[in-house]
Design an enzyme around this catalytic site. Structure first.
Site, PDB file in Angstrom:
ATOM      1  N   CYS A 144      -5.136   0.993  -5.984  1.00 19.52           N
ATOM      2  CA  CYS A 144      -3.909   0.380  -5.444  1.00 19.52           C
ATOM      3  C   CYS A 144      -3.526   0.888  -4.060  1.00 19.52           C
ATOM      4  O   CYS A 144      -2.886   0.171  -3.304  1.00 19.52           O
ATOM      5  CB  CYS A 144      -2.745   0.529  -6.418  1.00 19.52           C
ATOM      6  SG  CYS A 144      -2.151   2.216  -6.616  1.00 19.52           S
ATOM      7  N   CYS A 169      -4.273  -2.179  -9.003  1.00 22.05           N
ATOM      8  CA  CYS A 169      -5.095  -0.992  -9.274  1.00 22.05           C
ATOM      9  C   CYS A 169      -6.564  -1.319  -9.527  1.00 22.05           C
ATOM     10  O   CYS A 169      -7.373  -0.429  -9.799  1.00 22.05           O
ATOM     11  CB  CYS A 169      -4.511  -0.217 -10.447  1.00 22.05           C
ATOM     12  SG  CYS A 169      -2.812   0.322 -10.154  1.00 22.05           S
ATOM     13  N   LYS A 187      -0.209   6.148 -19.697  1.00 22.19           N
ATOM     14  CA  LYS A 187       0.555   5.810 -18.483  1.00 22.19           C
ATOM     15  C   LYS A 187       1.280   4.502 -18.736  1.00 22.19           C
ATOM     16  O   LYS A 187       0.655   3.466 -18.990  1.00 22.19           O
ATOM     17  CB  LYS A 187      -0.399   5.695 -17.292  1.00 22.19           C
ATOM     18  CG  LYS A 187       0.314   5.189 -16.042  1.00 22.19           C
ATOM     19  CD  LYS A 187      -0.541   5.332 -14.802  1.00 22.19           C
ATOM     20  CE  LYS A 187       0.157   4.710 -13.607  1.00 22.19           C
ATOM     21  NZ  LYS A 187      -0.580   4.878 -12.357  1.00 22.19           N
ATOM     22  N   ARG A 189       5.789   4.086  -4.722  1.00 17.78           N
ATOM     23  CA  ARG A 189       5.137   2.945  -4.075  1.00 17.78           C
ATOM     24  C   ARG A 189       5.587   2.836  -2.624  1.00 17.78           C
ATOM     25  O   ARG A 189       4.846   2.350  -1.778  1.00 17.78           O
ATOM     26  CB  ARG A 189       5.375   1.677  -4.892  1.00 17.78           C
ATOM     27  CG  ARG A 189       4.655   1.770  -6.238  1.00 17.78           C
ATOM     28  CD  ARG A 189       4.931   0.605  -7.167  1.00 17.78           C
ATOM     29  NE  ARG A 189       4.374   0.883  -8.498  1.00 17.78           N
ATOM     30  CZ  ARG A 189       4.581   0.125  -9.551  1.00 17.78           C
ATOM     31  NH1 ARG A 189       5.318  -0.969  -9.448  1.00 17.78           N
ATOM     32  NH2 ARG A 189       4.046   0.453 -10.719  1.00 17.78           N
ATOM     33  N   ARG A 221       2.314  -4.519 -13.010  1.00 15.54           N
ATOM     34  CA  ARG A 221       1.160  -3.809 -13.567  1.00 15.54           C
ATOM     35  C   ARG A 221       1.118  -3.869 -15.098  1.00 15.54           C
ATOM     36  O   ARG A 221       0.434  -3.066 -15.731  1.00 15.54           O
ATOM     37  CB  ARG A 221       1.182  -2.353 -13.111  1.00 15.54           C
ATOM     38  CG  ARG A 221       1.243  -2.119 -11.603  1.00 15.54           C
ATOM     39  CD  ARG A 221       0.610  -0.799 -11.230  1.00 15.54           C
ATOM     40  NE  ARG A 221       0.958  -0.269  -9.929  1.00 15.54           N
ATOM     41  CZ  ARG A 221       0.535  -0.777  -8.750  1.00 15.54           C
ATOM     42  NH1 ARG A 221      -0.219  -1.842  -8.736  1.00 15.54           N
ATOM     43  NH2 ARG A 221       0.893  -0.198  -7.627  1.00 15.54           N
ATOM     44  N   GLU A 273      -4.891   5.444 -26.834  1.00 14.86           N
ATOM     45  CA  GLU A 273      -5.394   5.579 -25.456  1.00 14.86           C
ATOM     46  C   GLU A 273      -5.936   6.995 -25.216  1.00 14.86           C
ATOM     47  O   GLU A 273      -6.983   7.181 -24.606  1.00 14.86           O
ATOM     48  CB  GLU A 273      -4.270   5.303 -24.451  1.00 14.86           C
ATOM     49  CG  GLU A 273      -3.977   3.836 -24.198  1.00 14.86           C
ATOM     50  CD  GLU A 273      -4.971   3.228 -23.210  1.00 14.86           C
ATOM     51  OE1 GLU A 273      -5.944   3.895 -22.848  1.00 14.86           O
ATOM     52  OE2 GLU A 273      -4.758   2.069 -22.814  1.00 14.86           O
ATOM     53  N   LYS A 286       2.667  10.034 -18.626  1.00 14.69           N
ATOM     54  CA  LYS A 286       3.412   9.638 -17.429  1.00 14.69           C
ATOM     55  C   LYS A 286       4.231   8.397 -17.698  1.00 14.69           C
ATOM     56  O   LYS A 286       3.661   7.433 -18.210  1.00 14.69           O
ATOM     57  CB  LYS A 286       2.386   9.374 -16.328  1.00 14.69           C
ATOM     58  CG  LYS A 286       2.978   8.910 -15.032  1.00 14.69           C
ATOM     59  CD  LYS A 286       1.887   8.589 -14.057  1.00 14.69           C
ATOM     60  CE  LYS A 286       2.551   7.899 -12.861  1.00 14.69           C
ATOM     61  NZ  LYS A 286       1.619   7.214 -12.055  1.00 14.69           N
ATOM     62  N   SER A 292       8.145   9.910  -9.424  1.00 15.59           N
ATOM     63  CA  SER A 292       8.992   9.765  -8.240  1.00 15.59           C
ATOM     64  C   SER A 292      10.421   9.333  -8.567  1.00 15.59           C
ATOM     65  O   SER A 292      11.380   9.902  -8.049  1.00 15.59           O
ATOM     66  CB  SER A 292       8.342   8.756  -7.289  1.00 15.59           C
ATOM     67  OG  SER A 292       8.137   7.509  -7.951  1.00 15.59           O
ATOM     68  N   TYR A 345       7.311  16.763  -7.769  1.00 14.41           N
ATOM     69  CA  TYR A 345       7.595  16.840  -6.331  1.00 14.41           C
ATOM     70  C   TYR A 345       8.453  18.061  -6.005  1.00 14.41           C
ATOM     71  O   TYR A 345       8.643  18.406  -4.855  1.00 14.41           O
ATOM     72  CB  TYR A 345       8.278  15.536  -5.875  1.00 14.41           C
ATOM     73  CG  TYR A 345       7.385  14.344  -6.142  1.00 14.41           C
ATOM     74  CD1 TYR A 345       6.336  14.051  -5.282  1.00 14.41           C
ATOM     75  CD2 TYR A 345       7.535  13.562  -7.282  1.00 14.41           C
ATOM     76  CE1 TYR A 345       5.473  13.001  -5.535  1.00 14.41           C
ATOM     77  CE2 TYR A 345       6.676  12.505  -7.548  1.00 14.41           C
ATOM     78  CZ  TYR A 345       5.645  12.233  -6.678  1.00 14.41           C
ATOM     79  OH  TYR A 345       4.785  11.205  -6.940  1.00 14.41           O
TER      80      TYR A 345
HETATM   81  C1  PBG Z   1      -1.394   4.838  -8.689  1.00 13.00           C
HETATM   82  C2  PBG Z   1      -0.317   5.773  -9.082  1.00 13.00           C
HETATM   83  C3  PBG Z   1       1.060   5.527  -9.230  1.00 13.00           C
HETATM   84  C4  PBG Z   1       1.661   6.762  -9.493  1.00 13.00           C
HETATM   85  C5  PBG Z   1       0.638   7.701  -9.539  1.00 13.00           C
HETATM   86  N1  PBG Z   1      -0.577   7.073  -9.287  1.00 13.00           N
HETATM   87  C6  PBG Z   1       1.841   4.292  -9.048  1.00 13.00           C
HETATM   88  C7  PBG Z   1       1.715   3.177  -9.977  1.00 13.00           C
HETATM   89  O1  PBG Z   1       1.024   3.225 -10.990  1.00 13.00           O
HETATM   90  O2  PBG Z   1       2.326   2.164  -9.667  1.00 13.00           O
HETATM   91  C8  PBG Z   1       3.127   6.985  -9.680  1.00 13.00           C
HETATM   92  C9  PBG Z   1       3.621   8.351  -9.368  1.00 13.00           C
HETATM   93  C10 PBG Z   1       5.092   8.486  -9.207  1.00 13.00           C
HETATM   94  O3  PBG Z   1       5.887   7.541  -9.401  1.00 13.00           O
HETATM   95  O4  PBG Z   1       5.514   9.597  -8.848  1.00 13.00           O
HETATM   96  N2  PBG Z   1      -1.803   3.948  -9.664  1.00 13.00           N
END
Ligand code: PBG
Length: 328
Positions: free
Chosen positions: A123, A131, A196, A206, A218, A234, A249, A275, A314
């Site tokens: 991505c 992705c 995830k 993003r 997604r 998974e 996550k 994030s 972070y």
């Molecule tokens: C890439 C990816 C993402 C994150 C980590 N690797 C974004 C997504 O899946 O849209 C998110 C990390 C975050 O929000 O801190 N696929």
């Protein structure tokens, strides 16, 4: 168990030292992983608007930041690339001279003991922001596997210690493992983003990575946040395909998943405090509605208490700095 008034739980809460003595869970800088966004150029340090304290940096600035992170006792960073060029297939992702590859080489030379984990996904490198590669209007699972494996191999050649696939294609851990093994990289570990979820909490990332999908979302590859049993499936699949560490996550909305995955597998479980989870706390702090520092400390402690062995956050470097300064 004795009852009140023989038993008084408050006896062990009287002073900071007593509370520290009986504390069950502590977060240590050694548990933390610092995510970093690397871009081209030099002396670049662009703040990410929706993530206070987070920057897109060029390789030279990344090295300076990583040195501070390492000196504070954090063992690992997680690298995301922001390339100059994007195309339909994300080919800048497996370019041996791509931005992540350059950054990994420079990091391993400057700071050989710092563990470098690379995010493997299309991505950040595709013009459409999905992705995987598109076919018939949807993301083509099997056609994507080979490209992910190429990207992973290129990261391994650059010197990455751990490969972290985040794309959520079926079968990608196996595809990456067999490619790495065939090329002699059997010692490079895989940290699989196994559970995830298609989360609303990835928005600020993003912005940081410039990876918002142009169309759609997604949900055809990331998991429905309602599903815990599917998360266990998974995880089992990824372990079967060769994952060494398992990621859950987001983290704060998935404490139950972290607990279940740890209990069910006994594998190293790494939780990603994402994030939006970070940004929400900092935003409330900026408004004066909560004490953001304390809220983050409490959040990381909760994630650890739920069973996480490592936390990607972070806040990692800042946490370690506060610990060093005796503020925690
Ligand atoms: C890439 C990816 C993402 C994150 C980590 N690797 C974004 C997504 O899946 O849209 C998110 C990390 C975050 O929000 O801190 N696929």
């Amino acid at each position: 168990m004795s009852q009140f008034p023989q038993y008084r739980p408050r006896r062990l809460r009287r002073t900071p030292a007593l509370r520290r003595l009986v504390r069950e869970t502590t977060v240590d800088p050694a548990d933390l992983i610092q995510p970093c966004f690397v871009t081209t150029g030099s002396a670049v340090r662009r703040p990410v608007g929706s993530m206070p304290g987070v920057f897109q940096t060029s390789v030279d600035e990344l090295i300076a930041d990583a040195r501070t992170t390492a000196e504070l006792g954090i063992p690992a960073i997680l690298l995301f690339g922001i390339p100059d060029a994007k195309d339909e297939r994300g080919s800048s992702g497996w370019d041996d001279n791509g931005i992540v590859q350059q950054a990994v080489r420079a990091l391993k030379q400057a700071l050989p003991d710092l563990i470098v984990i690379t995010d493997v996904c299309l991505c950040e490198y595709t013009s459409h922001g999905h992705c995987g590669v598109l076919g018939d209007g949807t993301v083509d699972n099997d056609a994507t596997l080979e490209l992910l494996a190429r990207q992973a191999l290129s990261h391994a050649r650059a010197g990455a210690d751990i490969i972290a696939p985040s794309d959520m294609m079926d079968g990608r851990v196996g595809a990456i493992r067999s490619t790495l093994d065939a090329e002699g990289f059997h010692d490079i570990a895989i940290l699989s983003y196994a559970a995830k979820f298609a989360s609303a909490f990835y928005g600020p990332f993003r912005d940081a990575a410039g990876s918002t999908p142009r169309t759609g979302d997604r949900k055809t590859y990331q998991m429905d946040p309602a599903n815990a049993l599917e998360a266990l499936r998974e995880v089992r699949l990824d372990i079967g395909e060769g994952a060494d560490m398992i990621m859950v996550k987001p983290a704060h909305t998935c404490l139950d998943i972290i607990w279940r995955v740890k209990q069910a597998t006994g594998y190293p479980v790494c939780a990603y405090h994402v994030s939006g989870e970070y940004a929400a706390i900092l935003a409330a702090g900026q408004l004066g509605w909560i004490d953001a520092d304390r809220a983050l400390d409490e959040t990381l402690t909760s994630i650890k208490r739920a069973g996480a062995d490592q936390i990607i956050t972070y806040w990692a470097t800042e946490f370690a700095r506060r610990r060093r300064n005796g503020e925690l």
